[in-house]
Design a protein around this motif. Structure first.
Motif, mmCIF file in Angstrom:
data_model
loop_
_atom_site.group_PDB
_atom_site.id
_atom_site.type_symbol
_atom_site.label_atom_id
_atom_site.label_comp_id
_atom_site.label_asym_id
_atom_site.label_seq_id
_atom_site.Cartn_x
_atom_site.Cartn_y
_atom_site.Cartn_z
ATOM 1 N N HIS A 237 -128.235 -29.700 32.211
ATOM 2 C CA HIS A 237 -129.690 -29.497 32.130
ATOM 3 C C HIS A 237 -130.443 -30.149 33.291
ATOM 4 N N MET A 238 -130.182 -31.436 33.541
ATOM 5 C CA MET A 238 -131.008 -32.165 34.507
ATOM 6 C C MET A 238 -130.745 -31.698 35.935
ATOM 7 N N LEU A 239 -129.499 -31.400 36.253
ATOM 8 C CA LEU A 239 -129.210 -30.915 37.605
ATOM 9 C C LEU A 239 -129.749 -29.507 37.814
ATOM 10 N N GLN A 240 -129.779 -28.698 36.758
ATOM 11 C CA GLN A 240 -130.393 -27.375 36.882
ATOM 12 C C GLN A 240 -131.897 -27.507 37.145
ATOM 13 N N LEU A 241 -132.561 -28.436 36.458
ATOM 14 C CA LEU A 241 -133.991 -28.664 36.708
ATOM 15 C C LEU A 241 -134.206 -29.145 38.136
ATOM 16 N N LEU A 242 -133.362 -30.075 38.595
ATOM 17 C CA LEU A 242 -133.477 -30.573 39.964
ATOM 18 C C LEU A 242 -133.350 -29.415 40.964
ATOM 19 N N ALA A 243 -132.403 -28.520 40.710
ATOM 20 C CA ALA A 243 -132.197 -27.401 41.632
ATOM 21 C C ALA A 243 -133.414 -26.484 41.698
ATOM 22 N N LEU A 244 -134.040 -26.215 40.551
ATOM 23 C CA LEU A 244 -135.217 -25.344 40.539
ATOM 24 C C LEU A 244 -136.383 -25.984 41.292
ATOM 25 N N ILE A 245 -136.498 -27.309 41.219
ATOM 26 C CA ILE A 245 -137.552 -28.012 41.954
ATOM 27 C C ILE A 245 -137.259 -28.027 43.450
ATOM 28 N N ALA A 246 -135.980 -28.176 43.812
ATOM 29 C CA ALA A 246 -135.634 -28.426 45.207
ATOM 30 C C ALA A 246 -135.240 -27.188 45.998
ATOM 31 N N MET A 247 -134.887 -26.078 45.329
ATOM 32 C CA MET A 247 -134.328 -24.914 46.017
ATOM 33 C C MET A 247 -135.303 -24.280 47.007
ATOM 34 N N PRO A 250 -136.116 -17.940 47.229
ATOM 35 C CA PRO A 250 -135.268 -16.749 47.354
ATOM 36 C C PRO A 250 -136.112 -15.561 47.831
ATOM 37 N N ALA A 251 -135.468 -14.625 48.487
ATOM 38 C CA ALA A 251 -136.194 -13.440 48.968
ATOM 39 C C ALA A 251 -136.628 -12.556 47.812
ATOM 40 N N ASN A 252 -135.816 -12.511 46.743
ATOM 41 C CA ASN A 252 -136.111 -11.655 45.593
ATOM 42 C C ASN A 252 -135.764 -12.379 44.303
ATOM 43 N N TYR A 253 -136.405 -11.924 43.212
ATOM 44 C CA TYR A 253 -136.037 -12.427 41.888
ATOM 45 C C TYR A 253 -134.786 -11.666 41.476
ATOM 46 N N ASP A 254 -133.675 -12.214 41.906
ATOM 47 C CA ASP A 254 -132.396 -11.509 41.792
ATOM 48 C C ASP A 254 -131.334 -12.548 41.441
ATOM 49 N N PRO A 255 -130.408 -12.225 40.534
ATOM 50 C CA PRO A 255 -129.440 -13.231 40.098
ATOM 51 C C PRO A 255 -128.609 -13.812 41.227
ATOM 52 N N THR A 256 -128.211 -12.991 42.187
ATOM 53 C CA THR A 256 -127.404 -13.507 43.294
ATOM 54 C C THR A 256 -128.224 -14.428 44.178
ATOM 55 N N GLU A 257 -129.428 -14.010 44.546
ATOM 56 C CA GLU A 257 -130.229 -14.798 45.492
ATOM 57 C C GLU A 257 -130.715 -16.099 44.865
ATOM 58 N N ILE A 258 -131.130 -16.070 43.611
ATOM 59 C CA ILE A 258 -131.585 -17.302 42.953
ATOM 60 C C ILE A 258 -130.425 -18.286 42.822
ATOM 61 N N ARG A 259 -129.271 -17.796 42.426
ATOM 62 C CA ARG A 259 -128.137 -18.695 42.230
ATOM 63 C C ARG A 259 -127.546 -19.158 43.562
ATOM 64 N N ASP A 260 -127.681 -18.355 44.599
ATOM 65 C CA ASP A 260 -127.289 -18.809 45.938
ATOM 66 C C ASP A 260 -128.093 -20.049 46.339
ATOM 67 N N GLU A 261 -129.406 -19.995 46.118
ATOM 68 C CA GLU A 261 -130.268 -21.116 46.525
ATOM 69 C C GLU A 261 -130.013 -22.359 45.672
ATOM 70 N N LYS A 262 -129.773 -22.172 44.379
ATOM 71 C CA LYS A 262 -129.435 -23.337 43.540
ATOM 72 C C LYS A 262 -128.126 -23.968 43.993
ATOM 73 N N SER A 263 -127.147 -23.128 44.294
ATOM 74 C CA SER A 263 -125.844 -23.634 44.705
ATOM 75 C C SER A 263 -125.942 -24.466 45.981
ATOM 76 N N LEU A 331 -133.536 -39.529 37.967
ATOM 77 C CA LEU A 331 -133.160 -38.841 36.731
ATOM 78 C C LEU A 331 -132.991 -39.877 35.636
ATOM 79 N N ARG A 332 -133.492 -39.561 34.447
ATOM 80 C CA ARG A 332 -133.405 -40.507 33.321
ATOM 81 C C ARG A 332 -133.268 -39.735 32.017
ATOM 82 N N THR A 333 -132.260 -40.106 31.240
ATOM 83 C CA THR A 333 -132.083 -39.489 29.933
ATOM 84 C C THR A 333 -131.460 -40.485 28.984
#
Length: 487
Positions: A237-247, A250-263, A331-333
């Motif tokens: 959960h927390m690393l996914q949130l970090l990725a969405l903040i930091a990514m 993406p050029a498009n709202y597309d599963p490949t492009e969004i996940r490329d940027e998170k990766s 990060l804190r949990t």
């Protein structure tokens, strides 16, 4: 993006707590809104020896208990229950799979499998499905976490699943990604022009991500003893949130492009050497205390024996790329904290020069707060001048500009995260699911921290239930001149 709905759903773990609380109510919600394909059948499976009629009664009781009052409709529930069937199956016993395949029947119209089981059962489950023809090209599989407990076990699970299912048919679930407010992070960042110019190391001082729970072990002792706070919350959960903040955008709202940027973000996370771990992490374990005025036992007291598993973790992380160089992500949990809260706080840098200092005006840096639960809102803290003649100096005050999603969308039904995720699984949209390279990059980072704890013989520091963790967690930020957002 083209979506291809399946005609059948198979739920493993269909009598478990997740199925009763989340999956059955979510599927009923989709049914009620006409979002399930006509004729779609849902077959539950578990070791329980239910007939179809008995499982429908089991599901009726679950819906009666967990559906919101406004959604309870006997006629609608009766129609939904007609979609339900049941077939016993013991995932550890290959001999029980042929009867399951016979019950499911022809899968040429598509089958979506939801696998909510212990990770140790993933391999026999996948092999059993493959052997009886339930892993072919028309079949998708959704995997509920945890996907292993370290990199090696995660690779083993991923290899096992990949032997039967191609990556485009594997849906790794992190239910946080199904939350509306989490998806709103993308809308906030990439749907508004005024944030992007300062969404970087030049404009942001630090980022804080907090997931606080007031509950203790409840009925998860067996799982939690093998996981702890780091694996349970940070590794997904927390690393996914970090990725969405930091990514990057993406050029498009597309599963490949969004996940490329998170990766890319997970690969850019700075790995800690063993000698760096003590200065950048804090672990804790709650002892007896009071939560909301009620005296509660400590973790060891709930277990009935002494344990060194952490129930709290705080981490100072860095993303080593151009945009975020030098910006700490805190990060804190933890469990048994004072309040239940999930939020992201982005503190911007102070203005370069204050014109008000000569008149006594004190400025605070702007902060953007994204609250995920229990309330859902976005709040920007800005400076304002207090009314007055200013003869004794200018008085400035921090005020909130608040967008309450609960209030703004009060007339719209807020969906359970699993409604969206189950619908996306049924329709074949992978945007909100986690790709293999993401999972394994997350585990590499987590494993480095755990190796540091082992090398330094780190034991969790005690904190009273009902507090914000060990005092060392406060020091983690205070030595950088940063204070946790606790109000």
């Amino acid at each position: 993006m083209e979506r291809t709905p399946v005609g059948k759903v198979l739920l493993f773990g269909a009598t478990g707590d997740l199925a009763q609380r989340m999956l059955l109510p979510s599927l009923f919600g989709l049914h009620t809104d006409g979002l399930l394909p006509d004729g779609l059948t849902i077959t539950g499976s578990a070791r329980s020896d239910f007939a179809d009629k008995e499982y429908r009664e089991f599901a009726r009781k679950a819906l009666d208990e967990f559906l919101p009052k406004e959604l309870k409709d006997k006629k609608g529930i009766d129609a939904f229950l007609e979609r339900l069937f049941f077939q016993p199956c013991d995932l550890s016993d290959q001999k029980t799979f042929p009867a399951l395949a016979e019950k499911i029947g022809d899968v040429s119209g598509g089958l979506a499998i939801f696998l909510s089981t212990a990770p140790s059962l993933f391999e026999p489950a996948v092999k059993g499905l493959e052997k009886v023809g339930l892993a072919g090209p028309t079949v998708r599989i959704g995997l509920e976490k945890p996907l292993g407990y370290d990199l090696a076990s995660s690779i083993e699970i991923n290899d096992t699943v990949a032997a039967a299912f191609s990556e485009d048919r594997i849906f790794r679930i992190d239910h946080y990604l199904g939350k509306e407010t989490v998806q709103n992070i993308l809308a906030l960042r990439f749907g508004n022009t005024f944030f992007e110019p300062i969404w970087n190391a030049q404009g942001i001082d630090n980022v804080q991500i907090t997931i606080a729970e007031t509950v203790g072990l409840e009925d998860r002792a067996g799982y939690y003893e093998t996981a702890g706070a780091l694996r349970d919350m940070v590794a997904n959960h927390m690393l996914q949130l970090l990725a969405l903040i930091a990514m990057e955008p993406p050029a498009n709202y597309d599963p490949t492009e969004i996940r490329d940027e998170k990766s890319k973000i997970f690969r850019a996370l700075r790995h800690m050497a063993p000698e760096e771990v003590p200065a950048n992490t804090v672990t804790g374990q709650y002892v007896e205390g009071a939560v909301k005025g009620e005296v509660v036992k400590g973790y060891d007291g709930e277990l009935g024996y002494d344990s060194n598993v952490e129930t709290f973790v705080a981490i100072k992380a860095h993303v080593d790329n151009w945009r975020w160089q030098g910006v700490p992500f805190y990060l804190r949990t933890g469990k048994r904290l004072p309040v239940r809260r999930s939020e992201i706080a982005i503190q911007f840098k102070p203005v370069p020069h204050s014109m008000f200092s000569g008149r006594g005006g004190l400025l605070q840096p702007n902060t953007l707060v994204i609250r995920l639960q229990p309330e859902e809102y976005i709040e920007l803290l800005v400076m304002s001048k207090q009314p007055g003649l200013d003869r004794e100096g200018v008085k400035l005050r921090e005020l909130p500009l608040k967008l309450s999603l609960d209030a703004e969308y009060a007339g719209t039904r807020r969906r359970i995260a699993y409604e969206r995720l189950l619908l996306d699984l049924i329709e074949g949209d992978q945007t909100l699911f986690v790709r293999r390279d993401e999972v394994e990059a997350q585990w590499r980072w987590i494993d480095a921290i755990r190796a540091g704890w082992a090398a330094n013989a780190t034991k969790p520091k005690h904190y009273p239930a009902g507090t914000w963790g060990p005092s060392a967690a406060i020091a983690l930020t205070e030595r950088d001149g940063v204070t946790w957002m606790d109000d």
